[in-house]
Every structure is written in C-alpha cells, then in structure tokens.
Motif scaffolding. Structure first.
Motif, PDB file in Angstrom:
ATOM      1  N   ARG A 185      28.556  42.882  36.243  1.00  0.00           N
ATOM      2  CA  ARG A 185      29.634  42.675  36.466  1.00  0.00           C
ATOM      3  C   ARG A 185      30.641  44.080  35.940  1.00  0.00           C
ATOM      4  O   ARG A 185      31.498  44.502  36.557  1.00  0.00           O
ATOM      5  CB  ARG A 185      30.272  41.733  35.719  1.00  0.00           C
ATOM      6  CG  ARG A 185      31.948  41.352  35.603  1.00  0.00           C
ATOM      7  CD  ARG A 185      32.246  40.102  35.082  1.00  0.00           C
ATOM      8  NE  ARG A 185      32.216  40.286  33.754  1.00  0.00           N
ATOM      9  CZ  ARG A 185      32.808  39.158  33.052  1.00  0.00           C
ATOM     10  NH1 ARG A 185      33.325  38.309  33.633  1.00  0.00           N
ATOM     11  NH2 ARG A 185      32.857  39.460  31.555  1.00  0.00           N
ATOM     12  N   CYS A 232      40.585  38.824  38.458  1.00  0.00           N
ATOM     13  CA  CYS A 232      40.401  40.017  37.612  1.00  0.00           C
ATOM     14  C   CYS A 232      41.202  41.228  37.535  1.00  0.00           C
ATOM     15  O   CYS A 232      40.770  42.042  38.391  1.00  0.00           O
ATOM     16  CB  CYS A 232      39.079  40.110  37.765  1.00  0.00           C
ATOM     17  SG  CYS A 232      37.601  38.888  37.579  1.00  0.00           S
ATOM     18  N   ASP A 269      40.909  35.080  35.543  1.00  0.00           N
ATOM     19  CA  ASP A 269      40.939  36.381  34.772  1.00  0.00           C
ATOM     20  C   ASP A 269      42.367  37.026  35.054  1.00  0.00           C
ATOM     21  O   ASP A 269      42.391  38.023  35.486  1.00  0.00           O
ATOM     22  CB  ASP A 269      39.780  37.512  34.802  1.00  0.00           C
ATOM     23  CG  ASP A 269      38.455  36.849  34.115  1.00  0.00           C
ATOM     24  OD1 ASP A 269      38.535  35.761  33.378  1.00  0.00           O
ATOM     25  OD2 ASP A 269      37.397  37.708  34.337  1.00  0.00           O
ATOM     26  N   TYR A 298      43.384  39.564  30.414  1.00  0.00           N
ATOM     27  CA  TYR A 298      42.200  39.683  29.325  1.00  0.00           C
ATOM     28  C   TYR A 298      42.718  39.646  28.108  1.00  0.00           C
ATOM     29  O   TYR A 298      43.536  40.357  27.622  1.00  0.00           O
ATOM     30  CB  TYR A 298      41.371  40.939  29.753  1.00  0.00           C
ATOM     31  CG  TYR A 298      40.732  41.086  31.104  1.00  0.00           C
ATOM     32  CD1 TYR A 298      41.175  40.831  32.323  1.00  0.00           C
ATOM     33  CD2 TYR A 298      39.326  40.921  30.849  1.00  0.00           C
ATOM     34  CE1 TYR A 298      40.517  40.457  33.372  1.00  0.00           C
ATOM     35  CE2 TYR A 298      38.555  40.864  32.334  1.00  0.00           C
ATOM     36  CZ  TYR A 298      39.282  40.713  33.322  1.00  0.00           C
ATOM     37  OH  TYR A 298      38.480  40.690  34.548  1.00  0.00           O
ATOM     38  N   HIS A 354      38.525  34.875  30.463  1.00  0.00           N
ATOM     39  CA  HIS A 354      39.628  35.811  29.840  1.00  0.00           C
ATOM     40  C   HIS A 354      40.863  35.343  29.448  1.00  0.00           C
ATOM     41  O   HIS A 354      41.569  35.985  28.781  1.00  0.00           O
ATOM     42  CB  HIS A 354      39.472  37.169  30.354  1.00  0.00           C
ATOM     43  CG  HIS A 354      38.151  38.015  30.333  1.00  0.00           C
ATOM     44  ND1 HIS A 354      37.915  38.276  29.204  1.00  0.00           N
ATOM     45  CD2 HIS A 354      37.174  38.188  31.218  1.00  0.00           C
ATOM     46  CE1 HIS A 354      36.638  38.854  29.130  1.00  0.00           C
ATOM     47  NE2 HIS A 354      36.116  38.839  30.225  1.00  0.00           N
ATOM     48  N   ASP A 387      35.393  36.508  39.906  1.00  0.00           N
ATOM     49  CA  ASP A 387      34.700  36.848  38.511  1.00  0.00           C
ATOM     50  C   ASP A 387      33.902  38.074  38.466  1.00  0.00           C
ATOM     51  O   ASP A 387      33.918  38.669  37.439  1.00  0.00           O
ATOM     52  CB  ASP A 387      33.794  35.563  38.051  1.00  0.00           C
ATOM     53  CG  ASP A 387      32.703  36.040  36.847  1.00  0.00           C
ATOM     54  OD1 ASP A 387      33.349  36.323  35.838  1.00  0.00           O
ATOM     55  OD2 ASP A 387      31.840  35.992  37.173  1.00  0.00           O
ATOM     56  N   HIS A 395      33.869  41.150  39.776  1.00  0.00           N
ATOM     57  CA  HIS A 395      34.213  42.597  40.039  1.00  0.00           C
ATOM     58  C   HIS A 395      33.499  43.241  41.256  1.00  0.00           C
ATOM     59  O   HIS A 395      33.539  44.410  41.011  1.00  0.00           O
ATOM     60  CB  HIS A 395      34.270  43.298  38.816  1.00  0.00           C
ATOM     61  CG  HIS A 395      35.008  42.445  37.606  1.00  0.00           C
ATOM     62  ND1 HIS A 395      35.051  43.141  36.351  1.00  0.00           N
ATOM     63  CD2 HIS A 395      35.662  41.475  37.580  1.00  0.00           C
ATOM     64  CE1 HIS A 395      35.684  42.190  35.506  1.00  0.00           C
ATOM     65  NE2 HIS A 395      35.691  41.454  36.045  1.00  0.00           N
ATOM     66  N   SER A 443      39.723  45.217  37.343  1.00  0.00           N
ATOM     67  CA  SER A 443      38.673  45.320  36.412  1.00  0.00           C
ATOM     68  C   SER A 443      37.419  46.132  36.892  1.00  0.00           C
ATOM     69  O   SER A 443      37.392  45.995  38.252  1.00  0.00           O
ATOM     70  CB  SER A 443      38.220  43.742  36.047  1.00  0.00           C
ATOM     71  OG  SER A 443      39.404  42.888  35.909  1.00  0.00           O
TER      72      SER A 443
HETATM   73 FE   FE2 Z   1      36.827  39.357  35.279  1.00  0.00          FE
END
Ligand code: FE2
Length: 526
Positions: free
Chosen positions: A11, A150, A177, A180, A233, A418, A420, A450
């Motif tokens: 990730r 994210c 996410d 974070y 997160h 999730d 990335h 991210s």
């Molecule tokens: Fe993430």
C-alpha cells in the motif's frame, strides 16, 4: 512509536501513513483554524444521498466569523440560481458538535437534483447540489457514480477532487480514509498537517476542519452528494473490533467526529452500513469492514499479532468457519439486501467496500501437483500479501460468493478503496480455477492523494511491481501502482462501465486524465 504497518508492502511503502501508528501525539494543535474562504461557512457545504423524498445538508458555522451567532437559515431550490425555493428553514450550529450543522430536508420529489445553501443574516454560503434517489419501484435507466478513497493531507494535493467536481455524476461514494489520524513524516510530506496524531474528539474534529478547508475538496462536495463509509484511519491504523474494546474512549471520539462531519442521518451512533436503492436499476450496499471484524489471520497467534504476509497456518486460520470481517449481523443483512434486490428484479448490485476482496496471492501453493505430494496443505494455501484485507477472512468471502453463485445472482460489482492503487479483477467461485464462473467483478480505485506503492517514483519500478499480479492465481486484469485518482462508474440496464481517472498528487499542479476503461455486460460476467 513507529513500526512497519502490515500493509506497507502493497500500500504505502516508506511513504505511507501506515508507518506511523498510535502514540506519536506530539505536535497536536486541536485549535487549528483553517484559512478563511471569505465566508462564515468556511468549510463549504456537503449534501448526503438519503431517500426519494429527503436529502441531508451539512455545513459548519465558523465561530470566529459568526460574531456569537449560532442560528442560520437554509433554502432548497429547483434551480442552481436559487430562484425557485421549495423548502427552507432554520438550524443551529452546536458547539458540542464543533459548530457543525446538519439538516434532514424532506418533502422533496424523487430522482432529481436540488440546489441548496445556508445563510447567516442574509450572507449566503456557497451553493451546493443535492439529489433525491429514485423511488424503489421506479424504472430507471442510468446511474453515474464516482468512487474515491484515501486522501492523506500531507501526502498530496487534491487534484482528484477538482476532476470529480467537473464530472457529471449522481453521487460520490467515499470508500474510506477521509482523514488520517496519523501524520506524514516531514521529509515525505508535500503539505503540513499541524494537528499531529488525533486521539481526542477535539483532535479528530481538527483533522476534519483541516481536510475540509481544501478548495478542490469543497468544490467536489458542492457539486455532488456524498455517500461515505469509513475505513481504519478515521479511527486508528488497521483497527478491528479488538481496538474498539482496547481504546473505547478513542473509538467513541473518532466515530462521533465522523458523524458530526459526514452528511449522514441519523446524526450519531456507530452503524454506518446501509443500502440505497436506485429504482429497479441498482442497489448500493455500503459496508463496514472495520468495526466488527475479527483480528487478522496470524496462524492462531491471538489478538495483537498482525502479519504483513500470510502462508500455511495463517491461511488455515483465514479459512476457519465463522471468522468474519463483517460480523454476523452485517453479513446477514448483506445477504438479505442482495437477495431481496435480486428477487425484486433490480439489475446491478453494487457493494461499497473498504478492503480488497479479491485475494492477493503472490505464490499459489494449492496446486494439484503439490497437493499430491503434500496432502495436508491448507485449502487455498500460498503466499498472501496484505493480511488486513479480505485475505484474512477467506471463509466469509467464500460463503458470500457461494451463496451468490448458488442463487445465480448476476450483476454483483464490488467497488473498493484502501490500497492506494488501481486494480480490476473477476472473482470466480473457485479461487483455484481460472475458468470457473465469475460471481462478482471488483474495481479498486487508487487514492486521491495517499502515497502509492511506487515508492521509488520511477516508471521502471512501477512496471516491475505491476507485472506480478497479472500472473497471480487468481489473476488481475489490471494493476496501476503509479497514479492517484478515482473511479467513474457508469451504470445502464445492460452495461456497467468503469473508467479510472488518474493524476499525480505529489505534483503541485497536475490535470486529471482518463486512463483505462472496462465494460461489463449484464449477466455475462465471464
Ligand atoms: Fe488509505
């Protein structure tokens, strides 16, 4: 405390937020006030997709700019210039909810856009677009969604949100996410997150204020309704139900802040899984793969051992009957939701899902030749990468796929975040047989900002990393470890088309571009 996250390999690499975990709360600034946009509604407006006759409206009244006032007006109109107002009212900013305001506006007509704004003494907020959903039994021909996840503040710029704002979609599915709780180490950050690690509700609120201050994000929210779920997160890295038990106050703070800032109704609580019917065209089942899940499979080592990769006993544990990512109640609800939609003739069954469902098995040991020599091999044995995903819950995944295969339910499409990076795969009923029937397709969107797994930042390294999954069992149709961006899902009665729209979030200025496109024909997922 700094440690390697279990998901780093896939990730986030050395640039990932996963590197920083609980306990590094040093530079906390819970009173951080984002730069003003010239309005007392400094964080913009957000609407939530809710019902055929109702929408959820959200804003925050900045106490520094409201001169002691807490009450605001709101209006809903049928046009973007707000001339034909059909609903209006008053609402209060609640200091115990960080001065946020939520309105459930009902009495609306189904399946259409509305525009809305708030005002303080005649000074208006930005205008946003809301939308009602079609009636459950309505005949509907199209649904367009953006899927995104994210958005680490420190790790990139929100070009993706500028792209989403300009797209023509009915709603944005946020797959986790949104904030974070941790912070990006200085040398890896392109933007400063002054809040540090969040553990209290004031600190979680401060994260939402920081993230919502971004003008591209505000534009995306003003343009389209949001359908959010959380991942880890929003609370703490790689959390599961045991984290809720170990840190109940922190969990409560994290969940409360999420409900304060998200355009969902009820206003608070802990349940986020829910479904939205889009007439007879689709049902959208939004999942919670976090708060009810068992600890990851770790070879029967108990709570607290969280391996990055899994093989042998780890795989055997993942196959144990009853082990769950969703929890029994949510699993039953998901089965019922999809069954009922199918029974009523709803075409597409969309799952809004945090963690990748297609197994990421880099080495397949469940091979007929190997099994003849080693008959005690665990079912589906092999080397799995990322035990935070459905890799740790193979029994439950197979239970769902078997049920949907037994009932011959077509049109199941899993929309995931999730990791990335962008992935596309067919989920076949038999993991080991690449010609067995396809039960579901999975489309994994890359991150808004991210850090991607392309930790060296070179095309050569990305190409090297992307070669593997194309040849794994199960194999992936597509992998992209180099870009940021989001997914566009275009649903019609006979086709579901997904486009990945990509950008480079570490660059201060960058456009958003169509990358690849996939088409699934209804009932012909093979
Ligand atoms: Fe993430």
């Amino acid at each position: 405390m700094t440690r390697l996250s279990r998901r780093d390999l896939l990730r986030a690499g050395v640039g990932g937020a996963g590197l920083i975990t609980v306990g590094s709360a040093t530079a906390c600034a819970p009173d951080y006030v984002p730069p003003s946009n010239g309005s007392a509604f400094s964080l913009g407006v957000v609407s939530g997709l809710h019902a055929p006759d109702a929408v959820v409206l959200w804003t925050r009244l900045d106490p520094a700019l409201a001169a002691g006032r807490t009450e605001v007006g709101w209006q809903i109109a049928t046009d973007a210039s707000m001339t034909n107002v059909v609903r209006s009212g008053r609402a209060s900013a609640d200091p115990s909810r960080d001065h946020t305001i939520k309105v459930l506006a009902d009495g609306l007509r189904p399946d259409r856009s509305y525009w809305y704004r708030f005002d303080l003494d005649g000074n208006p907020s930005p205008t946003g677009r809301a939308r009602t959903v079609p009636l459950p039994d309505a005949s509907v021909s199209s649904l367009r969604l953006a899927t995104a996840s994210c958005q680490s503040w420190g790790q990139g710029w929100y070009h993706a949100w500028a792209g989403i704002a300009a797209d023509d979609v009915d709603a944005v599915l946020w797959l986790g996410d949104y904030i974070y709780e941790s912070v990006t180490p200085g040398p890896l950050a392109v933007r400063n997150d002054p809040i540090g690690t969040a553990t209290t509700v004031e600190q979680y609120w401060a994260k939402y204020r920081l993230y919502r201050s971004d003008p591209n994000l505000q534009a995306g929210h003003a343009a389209h309704p949001l359908v959010p779920i959380w991942d880890d997160h929003e609370f703490v890295n790689d959390c599961n139900r045991h984290a809720n038990e170990a840190f109940p106050n922190r969990a409560q703070a994290a969940y409360r802040a999420w409900f304060d800032y998200m355009p969902v109704w009820p206003i608070d609580g802990t349940r986020i899984y829910r479904s939205i019917r889009w007439g007879d065209l689709a049902v959208i089942a939004m999942l919670d793969g976090r708060q009810y899940r068992d600890h990851p499979a770790n070879g029967f080592a108990g709570v607290g051992v969280e391996p990055l990769i899994g093989i042998g006993d780890v795989v055997a544990e993942s196959n144990l009957e009853g082990r769950s990512m969703l929890g029994q109640a949510q699993r039953g609800w998901l089965i019922d939701t999809i069954d009922e939609a199918h029974d009523r003739g709803v075409r597409w069954k969309l799952l809004g899902n945090q963690l990748m469902m297609t197994p990421t098995r880099a080495i397949d040991l469940d091979d007929p030749a190997l099994r003849r020599v080693f008959p005690d091999l665990a079912r589906h044995d092999g080397l799995y990468i990322n035990m935070d995903s459905w890799n740790s819950y193979l029994w439950e995944r197979q239970y769902l796929l078997d049920h949907w295969h037994d009932r011959r339910i077509p049109g199941i499409t899993v929309l995931t975040g999730d990791i990335h990076s962008f992935w596309t795969a067919s989920q076949r009923v038999d993991l080991e047989d690449r010609f067995s029937p396809v039960v579901a397709r999975e489309y994994v969107t890359g991150s808004v900002s991210s850090t991607t797994p392309n930790i060296l930042g070179t095309d050569e390294f990305a190409s090297f990393m992307e070669q593997g999954p194309i040849n794994w069992t199960p194999q992936f149709d597509y992998v992209n470890f180099r870009d940021h961006g989001y997914g566009l899902v275009d649903v019609s009665r006979d086709r579901l088309e997904v486009r990945y729209r990509t950008t480079r979030a570490r660059e201060r200025y960058f456009g958003v571009y169509d990358n690849v496109r996939f088409t699934d024909n209804f009932g012909r997922n093979s």
